[in-house]
Each structure stands twice: as C-alpha cells, then as structure tokens.
Design a protein around this motif. Sequence first.
Motif, short mmCIF file in Angstrom:
data_model
loop_
_atom_site.label_atom_id
_atom_site.label_comp_id
_atom_site.label_asym_id
_atom_site.label_seq_id
_atom_site.Cartn_x
_atom_site.Cartn_y
_atom_site.Cartn_z
N GLU A 29 5.00 -5.70 -15.69
CA GLU A 29 4.29 -4.72 -14.86
C GLU A 29 3.64 -3.69 -15.76
OE1 GLU A 29 6.02 -1.49 -12.00
OE2 GLU A 29 5.84 -3.35 -10.86
N TYR A 31 0.25 -0.65 -16.08
CA TYR A 31 -0.65 0.25 -15.36
C TYR A 31 -1.95 0.40 -16.15
CZ TYR A 31 3.46 1.44 -12.60
OH TYR A 31 4.55 1.37 -11.78
N ASP A 191 -1.77 -10.50 -10.86
CA ASP A 191 -1.85 -9.89 -9.54
C ASP A 191 -2.10 -8.39 -9.70
OD1 ASP A 191 -1.41 -12.28 -8.21
OD2 ASP A 191 0.75 -12.03 -8.20
N THR A 193 -2.60 -4.65 -7.86
CA THR A 193 -2.41 -3.81 -6.68
C THR A 193 -2.84 -2.39 -7.01
OG1 THR A 193 -0.11 -3.33 -7.29
CG2 THR A 193 -0.50 -5.22 -5.84
N ALA A 194 -3.07 -1.60 -5.97
CA ALA A 194 -3.46 -0.21 -6.14
C ALA A 194 -2.63 0.66 -5.20
CB ALA A 194 -4.95 -0.03 -5.86
N ASP A 195 -2.28 1.85 -5.68
CA ASP A 195 -1.43 2.74 -4.88
C ASP A 195 -2.09 3.15 -3.57
OD1 ASP A 195 0.48 2.62 -6.85
OD2 ASP A 195 -0.14 4.48 -7.83
N THR A 198 -1.96 -0.08 -0.19
CA THR A 198 -0.61 -0.66 -0.24
C THR A 198 -0.54 -2.07 0.32
OG1 THR A 198 -0.11 0.39 1.89
CG2 THR A 198 0.47 1.61 -0.12
N ASP A 199 -1.50 -2.44 1.16
CA ASP A 199 -1.47 -3.76 1.78
C ASP A 199 -2.42 -4.75 1.13
OD1 ASP A 199 -3.67 -2.35 2.59
OD2 ASP A 199 -3.75 -3.25 4.59
N ARG A 200 -3.00 -4.39 0.00
CA ARG A 200 -3.99 -5.25 -0.66
C ARG A 200 -3.47 -5.76 -1.99
NH1 ARG A 200 -9.43 -4.96 0.43
NH2 ARG A 200 -9.45 -6.66 -1.09
N LYS A 201 -3.91 -6.97 -2.31
CA LYS A 201 -3.60 -7.55 -3.61
C LYS A 201 -4.81 -8.36 -4.05
CE LYS A 201 0.49 -9.21 -4.43
NZ LYS A 201 1.68 -10.10 -4.45
N TRP A 202 -5.20 -8.18 -5.31
CA TRP A 202 -6.35 -8.89 -5.86
C TRP A 202 -5.86 -9.89 -6.91
CZ3 TRP A 202 -6.30 -3.82 -4.57
CH2 TRP A 202 -7.33 -3.34 -3.74
N ASN A 228 -14.33 -8.23 -6.46
CA ASN A 228 -14.23 -7.16 -5.46
C ASN A 228 -15.44 -7.27 -4.53
OD1 ASN A 228 -13.23 -4.73 -4.23
ND2 ASN A 228 -14.75 -3.58 -5.39
#
Length: 232
Positions: A29, A31, A191, A193-195, A198-202, A228
């Motif tokens: 993980e 950032y 994978d 994700t963005a803070d 919360t319900d999205r994953k790219w 995107n």
Amino acid sequence: EAPVLQTVQDTVPVTVIKLEPKDFIEFGEYYGKVSPIREASIVCFSGGYVEELNANEGTKVNGGQSLAKIDSKKAIANLEIVLLNERLAKDSYERAKKHFSDGNASKVSVDQAHLAWLNSKTARIDAQKVHRGALCISPISGVVISRYIDLHQEIRQGTPTFYVAQLHKMKIIIGIPENEIIGVKEGNMADVTADIFTDRKWAGIIARISREVNPQTRTFTAEVHINNHDRA
C-alpha cells in the motif's frame, strides 16, 4: 561359532507430496499524488494588453486553438516580417551558391549569405514562439484547468496565461521502499483508490519505475497510469 545378532528397527511412515508451482500475489500500500499525463502551461512571452478571451476554466479545447489574444496584431505582423525575411535570405543564399559555381562569387560571400539565412531561421523560430504566446495557442487538446489573465489586463513578459490538461488518463507518482521493490516491475497491475471517492476503484498499471533509489527516502519512484474516461 559366534552368534548372529538381529536388530529390529522401527518403521517411519513417509508421505509423498507432489509439489506444483503456483502464482501468488503480494500486496503493498502506497500513497501518491494524482496529476495529468499530458499537460501544458501557456505563456505570453511578449506581454501586452489582453484584448480577447475565448476560454475559461472547464472549457474543452483542441490542440492549435487560440484561447485569448494579447496584442495579437503586433505578433502577427512581426511573424509575417520574419517569414518574408527568411524567404529573401534563402533566395540570396541560393543565388550566391550559383554565382560561386559559375566563378562569379567568392566563398566568403556564400558563407555570409548562408549565415544571414540561418539567422533569419532563428528569428522565425523566436517570432513563432511569441506568436503562439500572444494568441495563447494550446499545444494539446484537453480542458482548461486554470486561467491566469483577465480581459483588458496589461500583463508582463513571460506571464503564464492558461493551464490545459488531458483528464481522460492520469498518473500517480508513488515511492516504493527498496526492501519492497523486488518483484515489482513495469506492467504490474495496481488498484487505485481515493479518499474523496470511497466507493470508487480504478484499475491501474505500473508504467515506469526509476532505476535509482532516492538517497533521502530510500524509495524507488514508480509511475502508475489509470484511465479516467468519466473525468472523475
């Protein structure tokens, strides 16, 4: 005759396991900061009076489109002058070469004509740069992210005017610790994700990995690309 000694040994049960190679996934993980892959900062190199605005934040633009005009008549006239001067200088150089081949000109005169043509080409490159800046021509298709000038404003030389970016494909720059870089390679999936979503994953892919560790952070820089298309 010596007696024959027999020993009894305990049997040990043995289980045979057939080994099969299998893939496994190791997760890490990290950032990073999201930014466009293609972006352009437009600069007015000559400065001057903002006489026209054709785009604002959020405007979709095409490559080669003029987003504003800043003393544009002067820039256009100057470009026409240097283009004409370049054509005349080239013609003079060609004539000088012909005269030299006929024995009617010296090598020095040919070199001087050649130098004048080269100088005119340099002037044309500079004039084209000023022209693009005065008309705020976007080099890429995309969306105006920022507009830094206002109508009727007098701006200085070298003033940034617009920031344009393509948002359909983004990049995330991350740092991977050197003790975790083994096994990470270009083409690996990631994978994202963005803070704030919360319900999205790219679905991303590692497009680039630096070959040198950062001596301060002891990390390798990696670049992850994501699609995107909905401009989220």
